[in-house]
Design a protein around this motif. Structure first.
Motif, PDB file in Angstrom:
ATOM      1  N   PRO A 181       0.817  -1.219   0.000  1.00 34.61           N
ATOM      2  CA  PRO A 181       0.000   0.000   0.000  1.00 34.61           C
ATOM      3  C   PRO A 181       0.849   1.266   0.000  1.00 34.61           C
ATOM      4  O   PRO A 181       2.020   1.240   0.352  1.00 34.61           O
ATOM      5  CB  PRO A 181      -0.786  -0.119   1.310  1.00 34.61           C
ATOM      6  N   ILE A 182       0.224   2.363  -0.399  1.00 37.80           N
ATOM      7  CA  ILE A 182       0.792   3.687  -0.138  1.00 37.80           C
ATOM      8  C   ILE A 182       0.496   3.998   1.322  1.00 37.80           C
ATOM      9  O   ILE A 182      -0.674   4.040   1.728  1.00 37.80           O
ATOM     10  CB  ILE A 182       0.154   4.754  -1.042  1.00 37.80           C
ATOM     11  N   GLU A 183       1.544   4.177   2.112  1.00 32.68           N
ATOM     12  CA  GLU A 183       1.351   4.436   3.538  1.00 32.68           C
ATOM     13  C   GLU A 183       1.317   5.936   3.791  1.00 32.68           C
ATOM     14  O   GLU A 183       2.193   6.675   3.343  1.00 32.68           O
ATOM     15  CB  GLU A 183       2.476   3.803   4.357  1.00 32.68           C
ATOM     16  N   ILE A 184       0.308   6.377   4.531  1.00 35.47           N
ATOM     17  CA  ILE A 184       0.146   7.803   4.811  1.00 35.47           C
ATOM     18  C   ILE A 184       0.693   8.182   6.187  1.00 35.47           C
ATOM     19  O   ILE A 184       1.353   9.203   6.346  1.00 35.47           O
ATOM     20  CB  ILE A 184      -1.347   8.199   4.727  1.00 35.47           C
ATOM     21  N   GLY A 185       0.413   7.367   7.184  1.00 35.28           N
ATOM     22  CA  GLY A 185       0.794   7.701   8.550  1.00 35.28           C
ATOM     23  C   GLY A 185       2.281   7.520   8.818  1.00 35.28           C
ATOM     24  O   GLY A 185       3.042   7.037   7.980  1.00 35.28           O
ATOM     25  N   LYS A 186       2.686   7.933  10.016  1.00 30.07           N
ATOM     26  CA  LYS A 186       4.073   7.763  10.441  1.00 30.07           C
ATOM     27  C   LYS A 186       4.482   6.294  10.347  1.00 30.07           C
ATOM     28  O   LYS A 186       3.695   5.440  10.706  1.00 30.07           O
ATOM     29  CB  LYS A 186       4.215   8.243  11.899  1.00 30.07           C
ATOM     30  N   PRO A 187       5.680   5.967   9.830  1.00 32.26           N
ATOM     31  CA  PRO A 187       6.849   6.819   9.573  1.00 32.26           C
ATOM     32  C   PRO A 187       6.918   7.448   8.189  1.00 32.26           C
ATOM     33  O   PRO A 187       7.953   7.999   7.822  1.00 32.26           O
ATOM     34  CB  PRO A 187       8.003   5.839   9.751  1.00 32.26           C
TER      35      PRO A 187
END
Length: 259
Positions: A181-187
């Motif tokens: 996935p495209i990760e949005i949240g930290k990190p």
């Protein structure tokens, strides 16, 4: 002399509180920020709550007066990323595994939540998720839907201990689809850049504060923002000492930080 920062991005779980349990120094730290007119946002990977819910929780349970405008969640960042970075138009069809915070953030910017031929699949924390929901997400991604993860935290620190987080749910989808996935949240630096834009501060005058080296601190490192590690939550001093890049600053708790 320590550098003074115009804006602070502050983690919640493990930094300001642990569930309903208070963390030493947190309330006093926020009071000092307010006394010195520092701008700040509470920056959380938790996508389940609306900013109004987070603000009320901080205000009533932890005696830290907070408004919704002082909260920025991975759900809000996901909506901003889809709208502004990917230029997804109003009405874009999105299938969501997530709770009210995520669904509200997406509908508030005009997206349509549906399981009928979605163009995007977003997976966040959802304590009510079932097998059929993961099946629908998997099939949609296999048909070409863009796959977004609000965050990939494997666990959530609570008063009960470390329970499964959104990353554990996304691991199921990733395994089933063989799509990252495209990760949005930290990190990911995405959420830091989007939060800074809301705060109106630059890279060099913003400080990110957190208890988890692998999410909070790495988010700052990835976004080229200075970092403050507080040892009140997940990461230990020994674990951090073994990493390739140290936080800019380290404190036992936030009582030790002068704004």
């Amino acid at each position: 002399m320590l550098k003074k920062y115009a804006g602070y991005l502050i983690d919640l779980d493990g930094t300001i509180y642990q569930g309903t349990n208070k963390i030493a120094g947190a309330q006093e730290f926020i009071k000092r920020l307010n006394a010195h007119d520092r701008q700040y946002l509470f920056l959380t990977n938790n996508s389940t709550r609306t900013p109004e819910m987070v603000a009320e929780f901080l205000t009533t349970v932890h005696a830290i007066p907070t408004t919704a405008k002082q909260v920025y969640t991975s759900a809000m960042a996901t909506a901003d990323y889809l709208r502004d970075t990917l230029a997804m138009p109003v009405g874009t069809r999105i299938y969501v595994i997530g709770e009210i915070g995520l669904k509200t953030a997406l509908t508030s910017v005009g997206f349509t939540l549906t399981d009928e031929q979605p163009e995007v699949v977003v997976v966040g924390m959802d304590t009510h998720a079932n097998y059929e929901m993961f099946a629908k997400a998997t099939l949609a991604i296999q048909k070409g839907a863009t796959y977004i993860a609000t965050n990939l935290d494997t666990n959530i620190p609570t008063e009960r201990g470390l329970i499964p987080g959104a990353g554990s749910l996304n691991a199921l989808v990733t395994t089933a689809t063989q799509v990252q996935p495209i990760e949005i949240g930290k990190p990911s630096p995405q959420i830091v850049d989007l939060a800074r834009q809301r705060l109106g501060t630059g890279v060099t005058d913003t400080l990110i504060v957190g208890d988890n080296y692998f999410t909070d601190i790495m988010a700052g490192i990835n976004a080229h923002v200075d970092t403050l590690m507080t040892y009140t939550g997940i990461s230990t001093k020994m674990q951090v000492a073994q990493q390739g890049q140290a936080p800019t600053y380290e404190v036992k708790n936030l009582n030790d930080w002068q704004v």
